[in-house]
Write an enzyme that holds these catalytic residues in place. Sequence first.
Site, PDB file in Angstrom:
ATOM      1  N   LYS A  65       0.863  -1.181   0.000  1.00  0.00           N
ATOM      2  CA  LYS A  65       0.000   0.000   0.000  1.00  0.00           C
ATOM      3  C   LYS A  65       0.901   1.233   0.000  1.00  0.00           C
ATOM      4  O   LYS A  65       1.907   1.272   0.711  1.00  0.00           O
ATOM      5  CB  LYS A  65      -0.899   0.003   1.240  1.00  0.00           C
ATOM      6  CG  LYS A  65      -1.929   1.120   1.200  1.00  0.00           C
ATOM      7  CD  LYS A  65      -2.955   0.965   2.306  1.00  0.00           C
ATOM      8  CE  LYS A  65      -2.406   1.448   3.626  1.00  0.00           C
ATOM      9  NZ  LYS A  65      -3.415   1.430   4.697  1.00  0.00           N
ATOM     10  N   ARG A 108      -9.754  -0.419   7.537  1.00  0.00           N
ATOM     11  CA  ARG A 108      -8.765  -1.291   8.194  1.00  0.00           C
ATOM     12  C   ARG A 108      -8.298  -0.693   9.520  1.00  0.00           C
ATOM     13  O   ARG A 108      -8.149  -1.386  10.521  1.00  0.00           O
ATOM     14  CB  ARG A 108      -7.595  -1.505   7.232  1.00  0.00           C
ATOM     15  CG  ARG A 108      -6.615  -2.552   7.565  1.00  0.00           C
ATOM     16  CD  ARG A 108      -5.577  -2.178   8.572  1.00  0.00           C
ATOM     17  NE  ARG A 108      -5.086  -0.812   8.469  1.00  0.00           N
ATOM     18  CZ  ARG A 108      -4.221  -0.296   9.315  1.00  0.00           C
ATOM     19  NH1 ARG A 108      -3.769  -1.006  10.323  1.00  0.00           N
ATOM     20  NH2 ARG A 108      -3.810   0.956   9.192  1.00  0.00           N
ATOM     21  N   ASP A 157     -12.280  18.400  19.694  1.00  0.00           N
ATOM     22  CA  ASP A 157     -11.431  18.673  18.527  1.00  0.00           C
ATOM     23  C   ASP A 157     -11.074  20.156  18.575  1.00  0.00           C
ATOM     24  O   ASP A 157     -11.891  20.981  18.999  1.00  0.00           O
ATOM     25  CB  ASP A 157     -12.187  18.341  17.224  1.00  0.00           C
ATOM     26  CG  ASP A 157     -11.262  18.237  16.006  1.00  0.00           C
ATOM     27  OD1 ASP A 157     -11.176  17.152  15.412  1.00  0.00           O
ATOM     28  OD2 ASP A 157     -10.627  19.266  15.645  1.00  0.00           O
ATOM     29  N   VAL A 158      -9.883  20.496  18.130  1.00  0.00           N
ATOM     30  CA  VAL A 158      -9.517  21.917  18.086  1.00  0.00           C
ATOM     31  C   VAL A 158     -10.372  22.656  17.042  1.00  0.00           C
ATOM     32  O   VAL A 158     -10.550  23.857  17.132  1.00  0.00           O
ATOM     33  CB  VAL A 158      -8.017  22.124  17.764  1.00  0.00           C
ATOM     34  CG1 VAL A 158      -7.144  21.790  18.965  1.00  0.00           C
ATOM     35  CG2 VAL A 158      -7.577  21.321  16.545  1.00  0.00           C
ATOM     36  N   ASP A 219       1.295   7.977  13.812  1.00  0.00           N
ATOM     37  CA  ASP A 219       1.687   6.852  12.957  1.00  0.00           C
ATOM     38  C   ASP A 219       2.939   7.150  12.131  1.00  0.00           C
ATOM     39  O   ASP A 219       3.183   6.500  11.114  1.00  0.00           O
ATOM     40  CB  ASP A 219       0.519   6.478  12.032  1.00  0.00           C
ATOM     41  CG  ASP A 219       0.090   7.665  11.182  1.00  0.00           C
ATOM     42  OD1 ASP A 219       0.602   8.774  11.408  1.00  0.00           O
ATOM     43  OD2 ASP A 219      -0.740   7.471  10.280  1.00  0.00           O
ATOM     44  N   LYS A 223       5.351  12.301  15.477  1.00  0.00           N
ATOM     45  CA  LYS A 223       3.964  12.493  15.920  1.00  0.00           C
ATOM     46  C   LYS A 223       3.791  11.873  17.313  1.00  0.00           C
ATOM     47  O   LYS A 223       4.361  10.822  17.604  1.00  0.00           O
ATOM     48  CB  LYS A 223       3.006  11.837  14.912  1.00  0.00           C
ATOM     49  CG  LYS A 223       2.950  12.604  13.591  1.00  0.00           C
ATOM     50  CD  LYS A 223       2.310  11.780  12.500  1.00  0.00           C
ATOM     51  CE  LYS A 223       0.897  12.185  12.215  1.00  0.00           C
ATOM     52  NZ  LYS A 223       0.330  11.441  11.068  1.00  0.00           N
TER      53      LYS A 223
HETATM   54  N1  LIG Z   1      -2.497   4.235  12.798  1.00  0.00           N
HETATM   55  C1  LIG Z   1      -2.952   4.137  11.543  1.00  0.00           C
HETATM   56  O1  LIG Z   1      -2.892   3.090  10.901  1.00  0.00           O
HETATM   57  C2  LIG Z   1      -3.594   5.330  10.894  1.00  0.00           C
HETATM   58  C3  LIG Z   1      -4.464   5.186   9.800  1.00  0.00           C
HETATM   59  C4  LIG Z   1      -5.117   6.311   9.283  1.00  0.00           C
HETATM   60  C5  LIG Z   1      -4.827   7.549   9.814  1.00  0.00           C
HETATM   61  N2  LIG Z   1      -3.916   7.655  10.816  1.00  0.00           N
HETATM   62  C6  LIG Z   1      -3.561   8.958  11.386  1.00  0.00           C
HETATM   63  O2  LIG Z   1      -4.651   9.430  12.148  1.00  0.00           O
HETATM   64  C7  LIG Z   1      -4.623  10.853  12.161  1.00  0.00           C
HETATM   65  C8  LIG Z   1      -6.006  11.378  11.777  1.00  0.00           C
HETATM   66  O3  LIG Z   1      -6.340  10.963  10.471  1.00  0.00           O
HETATM   67  P1  LIG Z   1      -7.742  11.450   9.853  1.00  0.00           P
HETATM   68  O4  LIG Z   1      -7.839  10.818   8.522  1.00  0.00           O
HETATM   69  O5  LIG Z   1      -8.837  11.283  10.846  1.00  0.00           O
HETATM   70  O6  LIG Z   1      -7.430  13.030   9.692  1.00  0.00           O
HETATM   71  P2  LIG Z   1      -8.467  14.223   9.680  1.00  0.00           P
HETATM   72  O7  LIG Z   1      -7.706  15.404   9.186  1.00  0.00           O
HETATM   73  O8  LIG Z   1      -9.718  13.835   8.978  1.00  0.00           O
HETATM   74  O9  LIG Z   1      -8.825  14.441  11.241  1.00  0.00           O
HETATM   75  C9  LIG Z   1      -7.886  14.850  12.210  1.00  0.00           C
HETATM   76  C10 LIG Z   1      -8.629  15.723  13.233  1.00  0.00           C
HETATM   77  O10 LIG Z   1      -7.749  15.988  14.334  1.00  0.00           O
HETATM   78  C11 LIG Z   1      -8.018  17.334  14.760  1.00  0.00           C
HETATM   79  N3  LIG Z   1      -6.895  17.805  15.553  1.00  0.00           N
HETATM   80  C12 LIG Z   1      -5.672  18.195  15.124  1.00  0.00           C
HETATM   81  N4  LIG Z   1      -4.901  18.520  16.192  1.00  0.00           N
HETATM   82  C13 LIG Z   1      -5.661  18.327  17.304  1.00  0.00           C
HETATM   83  C14 LIG Z   1      -5.419  18.482  18.700  1.00  0.00           C
HETATM   84  N5  LIG Z   1      -4.236  18.901  19.165  1.00  0.00           N
HETATM   85  N6  LIG Z   1      -6.423  18.206  19.569  1.00  0.00           N
HETATM   86  C15 LIG Z   1      -7.641  17.791  19.107  1.00  0.00           C
HETATM   87  N7  LIG Z   1      -7.921  17.622  17.791  1.00  0.00           N
HETATM   88  C16 LIG Z   1      -6.940  17.880  16.900  1.00  0.00           C
HETATM   89  C17 LIG Z   1      -8.229  18.096  13.454  1.00  0.00           C
HETATM   90  O11 LIG Z   1      -8.895  19.328  13.684  1.00  0.00           O
HETATM   91  C18 LIG Z   1      -9.057  17.082  12.655  1.00  0.00           C
HETATM   92  O12 LIG Z   1     -10.447  17.272  12.845  1.00  0.00           O
HETATM   93  C19 LIG Z   1      -3.481  11.257  11.196  1.00  0.00           C
HETATM   94  O13 LIG Z   1      -2.317  11.511  11.966  1.00  0.00           O
HETATM   95  C20 LIG Z   1      -3.296  10.023  10.344  1.00  0.00           C
HETATM   96  O14 LIG Z   1      -1.991   9.946   9.799  1.00  0.00           O
HETATM   97  C21 LIG Z   1      -3.325   6.579  11.392  1.00  0.00           C
END
Ligand SMILES: NC(=O)c1ccc[n+]([C@@H]2O[C@H](COP(=O)([O-])OP(=O)(O)OC[C@H]3O[C@@H](n4cnc5c(N)ncnc54)[C@H](O)[C@@H]3O)[C@@H](O)[C@H]2O)c1
Length: 226
Positions: A65, A108, A157-158, A219, A223
């Site tokens: 992927k 997933r 959420d911020v 991830d 971070k």
């Molecule tokens: N572990 C994994 O396998 C995996 C898979 C997918 C996504 N992710 C990670 O998860 C995270 C979120 O992904 P997403 O697709 O939901 O993104 P997204 O942008 O849709 O949502 C992230 C949210 O977090 C909020 N946010 C940012 N900083 C914040 C803080 N300090 N306090 C509270 N809220 C805050 C943002 O306003 C936003 O609404 C990313 O870091 C992404 O890389 C991890």
Amino acid sequence: METLLLSAEEVKSLITMEEAIDAVEEAFRLYALSKALMPPKVYLCFENGDLRAMPASIMGYAGVKWVNSHPENPGRGLPSVMAVLVLNDPSTGFPLAVMDATFLTSLRTGAAGGVAIKHLARKNSEIFGFVGCGKQARYQLLAAMEVCNVELVKAYDVNKRAEEKFREFCESLGVECKFKELEKVCDCDVLVTTTPSTKPIVKSKWVAEGTHINAIGADAPGKQEL
Ligand SMILES: NC(=O)c1ccc[n+]([C@@H]2O[C@H](COP(=O)([O-])OP(=O)(O)OC[C@H]3O[C@@H](n4cnc5c(N)ncnc54)[C@H](O)[C@@H]3O)[C@@H](O)[C@H]2O)c1
């Protein structure tokens, strides 16, 4: 032989959250038995995001992927996370399919959270705290609802617009959602963090003993949510 090309809509029509949870659980089991190959991800890190290659082989298939994470994308009308997956036959290397994997990644990741809750959270867990209310928060909630009874969601959420949209999503599923300050959100049975934060945002003194945490957001190098 022809390589199958699958669009996002086609992938969506082929798998449910329930099936994804079963598949992820089985994948974790086989990996623990050394019956799957999954070398570490390879990252390309940029100033405002990253791209990762995630190769794996299991149950007679291999694949990779190619997925990004760019937190500022929603402001540009793009999802933070987008992906494409190439599926190969390990015996010949033939590319069996190339598919959109943006939905698959969301599903997933949610499913992995669901498997963790199923095996590690208290069985009577019903109050869920969500730090981060973006796309992945929704999939974590959908998965949680497959494995336990979600009575109440406390969310922070911020971005207040993201909070409001998440509440609408919760309500569309028949789940009550209340906005709370961060510390109060952490007072729950299962805490789900899905932010791209690079600094700790959840403090250990806010989390009661026995709370299960699905920390999803951190991830990539640099971070950190906890
Ligand atoms: N572990 C994994 O396998 C995996 C898979 C997918 C996504 N992710 C990670 O998860 C995270 C979120 O992904 P997403 O697709 O939901 O993104 P997204 O942008 O849709 O949502 C992230 C949210 O977090 C909020 N946010 C940012 N900083 C914040 C803080 N300090 N306090 C509270 N809220 C805050 C943002 O306003 C936003 O609404 C990313 O870091 C992404 O890389 C991890």
